[in-house]
Design an enzyme around this catalytic site. Structure first.
Site, short mmCIF file in Angstrom:
data_model
loop_
_atom_site.label_atom_id
_atom_site.label_comp_id
_atom_site.label_asym_id
_atom_site.label_seq_id
_atom_site.Cartn_x
_atom_site.Cartn_y
_atom_site.Cartn_z
N HIS A 64 0.89 -0.98 0.09
CA HIS A 64 0.13 0.04 -0.06
C HIS A 64 0.94 1.37 0.07
CE1 HIS A 64 -3.89 -2.21 1.58
NE2 HIS A 64 -3.91 -1.86 0.37
N ASP A 112 0.73 3.94 1.93
CA ASP A 112 1.04 4.52 3.02
C ASP A 112 2.26 3.56 3.63
OD1 ASP A 112 -0.73 2.46 3.21
OD2 ASP A 112 -1.52 3.15 5.07
N HIS A 142 -4.56 -8.93 5.11
CA HIS A 142 -4.75 -7.60 5.14
C HIS A 142 -5.63 -7.34 3.83
CE1 HIS A 142 -4.45 -3.25 5.46
NE2 HIS A 142 -3.51 -3.23 4.69
N ASP A 165 -0.80 -2.63 14.54
CA ASP A 165 -1.19 -1.75 13.92
C ASP A 165 -2.70 -1.25 14.76
OD1 ASP A 165 -3.17 -0.57 12.09
OD2 ASP A 165 -3.56 -2.67 11.01
N THR A 171 -15.53 -4.07 4.03
CA THR A 171 -15.27 -4.48 4.99
C THR A 171 -13.68 -4.00 5.13
OG1 THR A 171 -14.86 -5.96 6.96
CG2 THR A 171 -14.74 -6.89 4.81
N GLY A 200 -9.78 -3.65 6.53
CA GLY A 200 -8.55 -4.28 6.24
C GLY A 200 -7.74 -4.62 7.59
N HIS A 201 -8.19 -3.86 8.45
CA HIS A 201 -7.50 -3.66 9.83
C HIS A 201 -8.10 -4.37 10.95
CE1 HIS A 201 -4.74 -0.83 8.14
NE2 HIS A 201 -6.04 -0.32 7.50
N HIS A 238 0.89 2.84 13.77
CA HIS A 238 -0.07 3.12 12.46
C HIS A 238 -1.36 3.76 13.18
CE1 HIS A 238 1.75 -0.44 10.23
NE2 HIS A 238 2.53 0.69 10.33
#
Lengths: 562, 562
Positions: free
Chosen positions: A82, A84, A149, A205, A375, A377-378, A400
């Site tokens: 990703h 970020d 993820h 995370d 939904t 991813g975390h 994060h």
């Protein structure tokens, strides 16, 4: 942010951890680990600017900290692909091109595309790893674990040093029945923690730490997606993140089941899905994909367009469809648009503008707000509790997230029994030293935002942004006059120009005379410093505009001596 | 927006309905009704600007349409006291001061405060009404009905004319067990619809039409509020809307039960709650309220601060607490802040900035995202279905909403059996004529945004906003030179100044020479028009900046001839 405070000299066999981004924001994730003179970097991502950073394209982590230490870096670990987490890699490699890059196959493929654009590909040093691998980089032994993820092939990394063991989760969640059957390796975490050394520090995370319960499994959104496919009578456009390979896989499977051909729209969607398919992460039955230019050859109910633009980006394919400006894909009454994506805070206005535009055209819009079509991813709070209870770390350093997420994560750590003084809520630039099983904050270094704006990196500063905010809210008024200091007369002007203020130029008629009068008086009194004359002009017009209009535009007075 | 299209001459005994605001936005609600030469206006509110209207304070409905018809207005009905329904009243009354104002006691009291600020109070013509009242205003017979909303004393209005009966709900929901026991008068609606004339047109609040089910009753948030009071060990600050009298009543009741004194913070909170208490809408046991300056006399756990700033407004009391800038109320570790409010789309970044600031100070922040501490004031889809089924209107014209809300409301109307061609999804400026039980769109008039900016109304235009957007994103570069046209020489400059661009002035060194050269060449060639010289300067620097920096700042070239 607290003041800088030089950390102590690093003792041998002490592990220093410096987050240079991602603690205080969702984005620009980057952490530096140092022991015995060598550095390891984990992730190197960008942050996307908000309203109060106008004109900025990207925000980088505090790379400047590394400038004196570039040769000591033994590796850059990229947990997943990703933006970020990988978006700032080119900006670090510009400073030293041959930093060894560690990552999974898909992650390195996405990095490779990025480095090609930045003409840094030829010198890149890739070290592809897979879950289960252990590699040694200087004084760091790295072990990689599968994590689940919203992009395939994400990894957590255990960093084993003579000072202790750190587990960094990267971004993750714990879907127990994921589409690709690749679950977060909780058994591996358990083995690591049961090892005689155990885990000294868990960096987990925090993105969803303030969300109670468990993140909905990906497969649970399938009924709602199925319903959209079943009910769409005509054209169907699905927008989602261009890196969400699993979501695209779901759409592809539904397309095949419902007899629709698939066409990708948007540069990043085409590029990423081509890569994902080539590498085997996306399974596309033959004959499913068609070219955008061939779309008119198929009946409307036999095509699905998979598009970028789910965050309302004004130049994206979807926004152009909503404005009837897309060159090829037109949507209208009876068509369906599905936003199978999150709504990132700050993007609401842009997204609703697109939804309203489509609605006005008669399009049925299905989105997170009216159906279960996305939904996260975390990991939510419930999953983080599992993680803490399995890993049983001696210390926790939430990563994060904004302050509210980091604090929520720290509270979860404490709820599982980690003492409050072993739970560190840090911010970017904090220096944390780990030795003898105890992590402590010992100082602060600079980890300021570095703005990328056009072709410049770091040249746009907070001062420029403050000026932009004033200009953007209030506009400016310039007053220009030329004076002859010998004859003590005005030889041209004063001319008043305003932009972003009021349109009617006649409003300045009377104040022009006042300025002329004030300048003449000052010249007669012998003022011969153009700078002082400019200050005088600023005062006269500034007071007038504030009194008359209750506004504070930027005043730009220029008095030239000829 | 579709092009203007002059509506036909209005036939006798036909009712014309023109929404001048609120159809396409949540805000600036206003509708004009006309029959037999007379006009009735319902509501006159403001819209708060978004990011793409920088510097604008307020947006008014299309008042200009009324300029030629001011003397024909027989009344302005105000359904309730929220800014998006009464905020533009002063701007209409500036055009004609003695327009008769119809509204409930609390609504008119809020209007009165507003008119006092605008020095329009002395000429205001108030006609206070109460649910059940019937009044005649010219050719309009008005009957008022109680409706339940997030402010007390809200009314729906039936407008009875020789062309038919219209029911306008205002903002409403149907809480069946509201705190003040004043429920939406569904029995009254039923009587109106059972009347031999029936209801020709229903104009119903669309704000929550795309929300499935029923809006949560106010009393259902009490357990979560109670928990906050029960668990707050020290200082407690509650932020909510300054007009939400019922929410404040709940907080007051809890304060009394938990032995806390109450202090209001924020100008609008103090003013509105004082008014509400004086008029009997807010019951405050004696000795409960204390003055802000006395707050230090009480132990921290015996006070609750009720504050403005729930939307993250940067200058509000709450934002100042989060920045440690409030002169009196300091919050820190162990204190609790409760945001008992909605999160209006577009305000997310601002609100999260406040939450993060408070979190960093160690404050526990309870909000809609982590507890059930807010419920909406608008009817959800389920309540709207009840309304359509009880009122059984011949036509539906959804009001109060963006396109997505209006369309969702229209679909609900159709689901209850109103034919699609009697369901009108209109936008601001559309002209709808009602006769013989049929409502039809017959034209369009101008209902453009009118911007209030500082002291100006309507003087800031789209052009100014476009300039502001460019200045705010890219800044500007000005180039100033004085030339002597007789001697064909530059006598001063070129001087380059930039604001909101890059900070380093030396970047302009080389281009300054290029501009000087280009000007000299042009002067030598005999160009003697300062405007043409300016164009030349613009071209030279514009090309350079775009090529070198890939940016497009505003270029402001000024060449003065002396």
């Amino acid at each position: 942010m607290s003041a800088l405070q030089t950390p102590p000299r690093l003792a041998p066999d002490t592990l220093r951890i410096i987050p240079l981004g991602g603690l205080g924001d969702i984005g620009r994730n980057m952490t530096v680990f140092e022991i015995n003179g060598k550095l390891l970097v984990v992730d190197c991502g960008v942050l996307f600017p908000e309203d109060d950073q106008p004109g900025v394209d990207l925000i980088l982590p505090g790379l400047d900290y590394l400038d004196d230490r570039l040769d000591d870096i033994v590796g850059l670990v990229l947990t997943h692909g990703h933006e970020d987490h990988i978006g700032a890699v080119p900006y670090l490699l510009r400073r030293r091109q041959d930093i060894p890059l560690y990552g999974s196959k898909l992650t390195l493929a996405f990095v490779d595309g990025k480095l090609r654009e930045h003409r840094l590909r030829d010198t890149a040093m890739y070290h592809q790893v897979v879950e289960g691998d252990t590699v040694v980089a200087g004084p760091f032994e790295l072990e990689f674990f599968a994590v689940n993820h919203s992009i395939p092939d994400a990894l957590a990394v255990a960093i084993k040093t003579s000072a202790g063991v750190v587990l960094h989760t990267g971004d993750f969640k714990m879907d127990q029945l994921p589409l690709d059957k690749r679950i977060t390796d909780l058994r591996g975490f358990a083995r690591l923690s049961s090892d005689e050394r155990g885990v000294d520090l868990l960096m987990a995370d925090s993105t969803n730490a303030d969300v109670a319960g468990f993140t909905l499994p990906e497969k649970d959104i399938e009924p709602a997606l199925e319903r959209v496919f079943g009910q769409a009578p005509q054209k169907l456009v699905v927008a989602c993140f261009a890196s969400h390979v699993h979501r695209v896989q779901q759409i592809l499977n539904l397309a095949v089941r419902h007899g629709r051909k698939v066409v990708y729209v948007g540069r990043s969607m085409v590029r990423n899905m081509t890569t994902a398919q080539e590498l085997g992460y996306l399974k596309v039955p033959g004959g499913t994909l068609i070219e955008l230019n061939d779309i008119e050859q198929y009946p409307e109910d036999q095509v699905v367009v998979i598009s970028t633009g789910s965050q309302g980006e004004p130049l994206s394919a979807l926004a152009r469809m909503a404005n009837r400006e897309h060159p090829i894909v037109q949507v209208g009454s009876g068509d369906t648009v599905l936003l199978a994506s999150s709504l990132i805070p700050g993007n609401e206005n842009a997204v609703y503008r697109v939804i309203n535009g489509l609605t006005r055209l008669g399009v049925t819009v299905v989105h997170k707000g009216n159906a279960l079509v996305h939904t996260s991813g975390h990991a939510s709070a419930g999953e983080l509790l599992y993680t803490y209870n399995v890993v049983k770390p001696r210390n926790a350093l939430p990563v994060h997230g904004e302050a509210r997420h980091l604090v929520a994560n720290a509270k979860l750590a404490q709820a599982t029994g980690i003492p409050a003084d072993h739970t560190i809520v840090a911010e970017d630039g904090d220096v944390i030293d780990l030795a003898d099983g105890i992590a402590r904050r010992t100082g602060r270094v600079d980890a300021s935002y570095i703005f990328v704006d056009g072709t410049t990196v770091g040249d746009v500063t907070e001062t420029s942004l403050t000026d932009r905010r004033i200009l953007g809210e209030e506009g400016f008024i310039s007053v220009i006059a030329a004076v002859d200091l010998r004859s003590q007369t005005i030889v041209a002007g004063p001319d008043i120009n305003a932009r972003g203020f009021l349109e009617d130029p006649t409003i300045f008629d009377s104040i022009t005379e006042d300025i002329r009068g004030a300048l003449n008086d000052a010249l007669e009194e012998g003022v011969d410093d153009p700078h002082r004359l400019q200050q005088l002009v600023r005062r006269v017009i500034g007071r007038w505009v504030s009194r008359t209009y209750r506004k504070r535009p930027m005043i730009v007075p220029v008095v030239i001596a000829v």
